[in-house]
Design an enzyme around this catalytic site. Structure first.
Site, PDB file in Angstrom:
ATOM      1  N   PRO A 143     -84.215 -94.208 -49.216  1.00 38.87           N
ATOM      2  CA  PRO A 143     -84.246 -95.024 -48.124  1.00 38.87           C
ATOM      3  C   PRO A 143     -85.270 -95.956 -48.095  1.00 38.87           C
ATOM      4  O   PRO A 143     -86.283 -95.851 -48.327  1.00 38.87           O
ATOM      5  CB  PRO A 143     -84.318 -94.055 -46.953  1.00 38.87           C
ATOM      6  N   ASN A 144     -84.653 -96.994 -47.302  1.00 42.97           N
ATOM      7  CA  ASN A 144     -85.601 -98.404 -46.920  1.00 42.97           C
ATOM      8  C   ASN A 144     -85.792 -99.237 -48.022  1.00 42.97           C
ATOM      9  O   ASN A 144     -86.403-100.116 -48.050  1.00 42.97           O
ATOM     10  CB  ASN A 144     -86.680 -97.861 -46.261  1.00 42.97           C
ATOM     11  N   ARG A 172     -89.988-106.019 -46.836  1.00 43.61           N
ATOM     12  CA  ARG A 172     -90.648-104.700 -46.091  1.00 43.61           C
ATOM     13  C   ARG A 172     -92.028-104.555 -46.571  1.00 43.61           C
ATOM     14  O   ARG A 172     -92.335-104.202 -47.819  1.00 43.61           O
ATOM     15  CB  ARG A 172     -89.834-103.391 -46.717  1.00 43.61           C
ATOM     16  N   TYR A 182     -95.728-102.905 -50.754  1.00 39.24           N
ATOM     17  CA  TYR A 182     -94.361-102.548 -51.696  1.00 39.24           C
ATOM     18  C   TYR A 182     -94.295-103.868 -52.830  1.00 39.24           C
ATOM     19  O   TYR A 182     -93.355-103.757 -53.499  1.00 39.24           O
ATOM     20  CB  TYR A 182     -93.178-102.274 -51.108  1.00 39.24           C
ATOM     21  N   ASN A 187     -86.624 -92.908 -56.985  1.00 34.55           N
ATOM     22  CA  ASN A 187     -87.547 -93.292 -56.027  1.00 34.55           C
ATOM     23  C   ASN A 187     -87.050 -92.865 -54.858  1.00 34.55           C
ATOM     24  O   ASN A 187     -86.165 -93.433 -54.150  1.00 34.55           O
ATOM     25  CB  ASN A 187     -87.947 -94.740 -55.835  1.00 34.55           C
ATOM     26  N   ALA A 200     -89.187 -91.810 -48.446  1.00 38.30           N
ATOM     27  CA  ALA A 200     -90.056 -90.769 -47.628  1.00 38.30           C
ATOM     28  C   ALA A 200     -89.298 -89.330 -47.760  1.00 38.30           C
ATOM     29  O   ALA A 200     -89.920 -88.344 -47.568  1.00 38.30           O
ATOM     30  CB  ALA A 200     -89.734 -91.094 -46.060  1.00 38.30           C
ATOM     31  N   ASP A 215     -83.406 -79.181 -54.478  1.00 42.17           N
ATOM     32  CA  ASP A 215     -82.396 -78.099 -55.063  1.00 42.17           C
ATOM     33  C   ASP A 215     -81.466 -78.998 -55.850  1.00 42.17           C
ATOM     34  O   ASP A 215     -80.795 -78.347 -56.824  1.00 42.17           O
ATOM     35  CB  ASP A 215     -81.665 -77.663 -53.915  1.00 42.17           C
ATOM     36  N   GLU A 241     -90.024 -88.844 -61.105  1.00 43.02           N
ATOM     37  CA  GLU A 241     -89.952 -89.395 -59.719  1.00 43.02           C
ATOM     38  C   GLU A 241     -90.796 -91.002 -59.738  1.00 43.02           C
ATOM     39  O   GLU A 241     -91.945 -90.785 -60.562  1.00 43.02           O
ATOM     40  CB  GLU A 241     -90.971 -88.391 -58.640  1.00 43.02           C
ATOM     41  N   HIS A 291     -92.812 -94.011 -57.606  1.00 42.43           N
ATOM     42  CA  HIS A 291     -93.279 -94.682 -56.196  1.00 42.43           C
ATOM     43  C   HIS A 291     -93.811 -95.822 -56.444  1.00 42.43           C
ATOM     44  O   HIS A 291     -94.817 -96.228 -57.560  1.00 42.43           O
ATOM     45  CB  HIS A 291     -94.184 -93.895 -55.426  1.00 42.43           C
ATOM     46  N   LEU A 292     -93.472 -97.060 -55.831  1.00 40.57           N
ATOM     47  CA  LEU A 292     -94.465 -98.316 -55.913  1.00 40.57           C
ATOM     48  C   LEU A 292     -95.900 -98.171 -55.639  1.00 40.57           C
ATOM     49  O   LEU A 292     -96.622 -98.769 -56.368  1.00 40.57           O
ATOM     50  CB  LEU A 292     -93.606 -99.337 -54.867  1.00 40.57           C
ATOM     51  N   ARG A 306    -102.676 -93.166 -49.603  1.00 44.28           N
ATOM     52  CA  ARG A 306    -102.264 -93.653 -48.334  1.00 44.28           C
ATOM     53  C   ARG A 306    -102.222 -92.355 -47.326  1.00 44.28           C
ATOM     54  O   ARG A 306    -103.178 -91.501 -47.682  1.00 44.28           O
ATOM     55  CB  ARG A 306    -100.626 -94.057 -48.624  1.00 44.28           C
ATOM     56  N   ARG A 364     -98.027 -88.433 -47.217  1.00 44.19           N
ATOM     57  CA  ARG A 364     -97.427 -88.914 -48.506  1.00 44.19           C
ATOM     58  C   ARG A 364     -98.069 -88.296 -49.631  1.00 44.19           C
ATOM     59  O   ARG A 364     -97.602 -88.499 -50.642  1.00 44.19           O
ATOM     60  CB  ARG A 364     -97.780 -90.206 -48.557  1.00 44.19           C
TER      61      ARG A 364
HETATM   62  C1  DQA Z   1     -92.283 -95.082 -51.567  1.00 43.24           C
HETATM   63  C2  DQA Z   1     -93.474 -94.102 -51.152  1.00 43.24           C
HETATM   64  C3  DQA Z   1     -93.250 -93.277 -49.797  1.00 43.24           C
HETATM   65  O1  DQA Z   1     -94.015 -92.483 -49.260  1.00 43.24           O
HETATM   66  C4  DQA Z   1     -92.397 -94.231 -48.732  1.00 43.24           C
HETATM   67  O2  DQA Z   1     -91.967 -93.410 -47.808  1.00 43.24           O
HETATM   68  C5  DQA Z   1     -91.342 -94.988 -49.330  1.00 43.24           C
HETATM   69  C6  DQA Z   1     -91.687 -95.588 -50.551  1.00 43.24           C
HETATM   70  C7  DQA Z   1     -92.921 -95.554 -52.848  1.00 43.24           C
HETATM   71  O3  DQA Z   1     -92.073 -96.467 -53.531  1.00 43.24           O
HETATM   72  O4  DQA Z   1     -94.203 -96.250 -52.848  1.00 43.24           O
HETATM   73  O5  DQA Z   1     -90.390 -95.282 -48.675  1.00 43.24           O
HETATM   74  O6  DQA Z   1     -91.603 -93.968 -52.088  1.00 43.24           O
END
Ligand code: DQA
Length: 154
Positions: A10-11, A18, A23, A74, A77, A87, A98, A100-101, A107, A111
């Site tokens: 998401p996002n 953003r 990011y 990625n 949240a 699961d 996994e 994350h940027l 942070r 998180r």
């Molecule tokens: C994220 C870190 C998460 O905490 C956040 O909710 C994101 C982006 C990252 O790529 O740093 O949406 O996954």
């Protein structure tokens, strides 16, 4: 040929505009293009997918069982909240990295915890778009050294 799914949660469709100080300024398409360049050079098959919906991400993970040797994910949240995604990762038997940027550990406290990390083979965080590239490189090496980790295509 090694096949990898790059899954964005998401996002992440808003990357570029953003919170660029956190990011970065690359769009999701630009990041995907850079990963695709690497994949082509290395002879990897790459598919990318983004969704803002938990169920669609679960469906993509289930689908990956049928064609992918590994997944770079990625989860946005959902990293911090989604037992359903945890699961799904545990269920599919495909190695997942996994990504994350941002450096999530530098942070907000919420998180700092990933409910997904225990079912992933590893985690890369804090290197901006290059987190994906590092993850791709690491997954490629992992798959070479653990051929048994690849699922049986059905
Ligand atoms: C994220 C870190 C998460 O905490 C956040 O909710 C994101 C982006 C990252 O790529 O740093 O949406 O996954």
């Amino acid at each position: 040929m090694t096949a990898i799914l790059v899954l964005h949660g998401p996002n992440l469709n808003l990357l570029g505009s953003r919170e660029p100080s956190i990011y970065g300024s690359l769009t999701l398409d630009a990041i995907n293009a850079r990963l695709m360049e690497y994949a082509q050079r290395e002879g990897l098959t790459l598919r990318t997918f983004q969704s803002n919906h938990e169920g669609a991400l679960i469906d993509a993970l289930h689908d990956a069982m049928h064609w992918a040797d590994g997944v770079i994910f990625n989860p946005g949240a959902y990293t911090h909240t989604s037992y359903a995604l945890r699961d799904a990762i545990a269920a599919i038997g495909v190695p997942v990295v996994e990504v994350h940027l941002s450096n999530v550990y530098a942070r907000e406290a919420f998180r700092h915890h990933s409910v997904l990390a225990p079912v992933c083979i590893g985690q890369v965080a804090g290197f901006g778009w290059r987190s994906y590239l590092v993850a791709l490189y690491a997954l490629q090496g992992y798959l070479t050294e653990h051929p048994g980790s690849r699922h049986l295509r059905t």
